[in-house]
Write an enzyme that holds these catalytic residues in place. Structure first.
Site, mmCIF file in Angstrom:
data_model
loop_
_atom_site.group_PDB
_atom_site.id
_atom_site.type_symbol
_atom_site.label_atom_id
_atom_site.label_comp_id
_atom_site.label_asym_id
_atom_site.label_seq_id
_atom_site.Cartn_x
_atom_site.Cartn_y
_atom_site.Cartn_z
ATOM 1 C CD GLU A 249 -2.945 1.119 2.313
ATOM 2 O OE1 GLU A 249 -3.735 2.071 2.437
ATOM 3 O OE2 GLU A 249 -2.998 0.099 3.029
ATOM 4 C CE LYS A 265 -9.723 -0.070 6.270
ATOM 5 N NZ LYS A 265 -8.506 -0.835 6.526
#
Length: 454
Positions: A249, A265
């Protein structure tokens, strides 16, 4: 402005051997694209021997201003379109450095590593996998002796030879901080806060720890061979500490005034059967729960970027894109903005830190609940690792899938975003699916201590 000195070297995917060429120098760092295992990463950046360092504590006043002050010690250089780093700051900021910026009291409970560590580096080996080019880049602050030594080190690298092996051993399997029952009970308490209207979402995590001995670089090579991410990193810091990050990420990147963040997410575990795995990925993309969870964080990050970016410049060009890694599928979105001249990257970091994808929304209240429900401070986990270059570029990760090592013990963590329709048992399974492959990879060294040979 003074000019950079640039030396061309052979292009190779054997970046572990390149890192070993400088691993004996102080504070070595490898910002790792994860190639060829991980998709998406373009650059590997390797450096060592900083001319100055900054160590931060959880209660350091104005930590991000201190990072900017360190960066300003190196003169600015002209931007090269193909070079991400031309000398500057590299290091990490731990989660607890985000307390003051969110009007919360300092959390000074002990952590395995300092709350933050940064070095000021005057050179870097840059491997560009898009252009298939390798360059050794020297800022004008580099000394002639340093330049000569580094050219000699890297020209001596045997690019076709596997990195040197060394012994690493895990002394015991990883201990879980919480039982399944305790984890689920604490998720229930987070859900109570959501039902009461305190928050919409909170990221709840737990830690895992094991003692070790030997060469941590071998542990890192084993991890990157199975779970490499495009924003990975290996760092050695003074007093025997190490960082091993396999992050998928990005937190925030900058190219001049243009900035971008890419929150993750929504998670689903990979399965061995290819057809079933495609079905799992498609179900994740359709999942109302995961899309809602992702959208909440996108809105939070739009707000965070808006604290510094020019009015009206914050955009969401990509929403709910699928990204697949060795152990899980993720949903990833992209938020962009434009910084005004008076706002620097360190100021933007402060405004957005820690990342919304690993806190929750509203951020401040979510962080209070995290502090209340989690058993220990996060430390480096859920902080950020990255660089700020003297040419005006910057990039940083969210330090998930990340180990901290203090010379005796390896610590990592995992968790997930809790929303109104979260199921505590499913959240526990998601936590273990995220961390399971990392733990089992290193636990192989408990059963069979060995040398890694690439």
């Amino acid at each position: 402005m003074k000019s950079l000195q640039i030396v061309s070297l052979p292009y190779s995917l054997n970046t572990p051997a390149a890192f070993q060429a400088i691993a004996d120098l102080p504070a070595p760092v490898w910002l790792d694209s994860g190639r060829p295992v991980a998709p998406g990463g373009r650059y590997d950046i390797i450096s060592a021997d900083p001319i100055n360092t900054l160590e931060l504590t959880a209660d350091s006043p104005a930590p991000f201003e201190s990072i900017d002050d360190l960066w300003c010690e190196l003169s600015q250089v002209d931007r090269d379109a193909q070079l991400p780093f031309c000398g500057g700051v590299m290091g990490y900021a731990g989660y607890e450095l985000g307390m003051a910026g969110n009007f919360l009291p300092a959390d000074v409970r002990p952590t395995p590593l300092p709350a933050g560590f940064f070095g000021l580096y005057t050179w870097a080996l840059i491997v560009d996998h898009q252009l298939q080019a390798t360059h050794l880049v020297f800022h004008p602050a580099s000394t002639p002796v340093q330049v000569a030594d580094l050219i000699a080190r890297f020209t001596a690298v045997r690019w076709q030879t596997a990195p040197r092996g060394a012994r690493f051993r895990l002394l015991k399997p990883f201990a879980h901080e919480m039982s399944q029952g305790d984890y689920e009970q604490r998720v229930e308490r987070v859900l109570d806060y959501i039902k009461a209207g305190d928050i919409y979402q909170a990221n709840f995590t737990q830690r895992f720890a094991a003692s070790y001995e030997g060469d941590l670089f071998q542990a890192y090579l084993a991890l990157r061979s199975t779970v490499a991410g495009p924003y990975s990193a290996f760092m050695g810091i003074p007093n025997g500490g190490h960082v091993l990050s396999l992050s998928p990420e990005r937190f925030i990147s900058a190219d001049g005034s243009h900035v971008q963040t890419q929150p993750i997410k929504g998670t689903a575990p990979r399965v061995d059967d290819a057809a079933e795995d495609r079905q799992v990925a498609a179900a994740l993309q359709r999942s109302e729960k995961d899309r809602a969870e992702n959208l909440m964080i996108v809105d939070l990050l739009r707000n965070d970027l808006g604290k510094c970016c020019q009015r009206g410049s914050v955009r969401v060009p990509n929403l709910f894109e699928l990204a697949s890694f060795a152990n899980v599928h993720h949903l990833v979105s992209t938020v962009t903005g434009e910084l005004p001249e008076e706002c620097g990257f360190a100021e933007l970091l402060q405004a957005c830190f820690p990342g919304g994808s690993i806190t929750g929304t509203p951020k401040r209240r979510a962080m209070e609940i995290i502090r209340e429900q989690e058993l220990s401070p996060r430390g480096l986990y859920c902080g950020s690792i990255g660089y700020l270059s003297s040419c005006g570029r910057a990039d940083s990760n969210i330090a998930i899938r990340t180990f901290s090592a203090d010379g005796e013990q390896l610590t990592c963590a995992a968790g997930g975003g809790i929303v109104a329709d979260s199921n505590p048992a499913a959240e526990y399974r998601e936590c273990l699916s995220k961390v399971g492959l990392l733990l089992s990879t290193l636990e192989n060294f408990h059963q069979n201590p060995t040398q890694h040979t690439g």
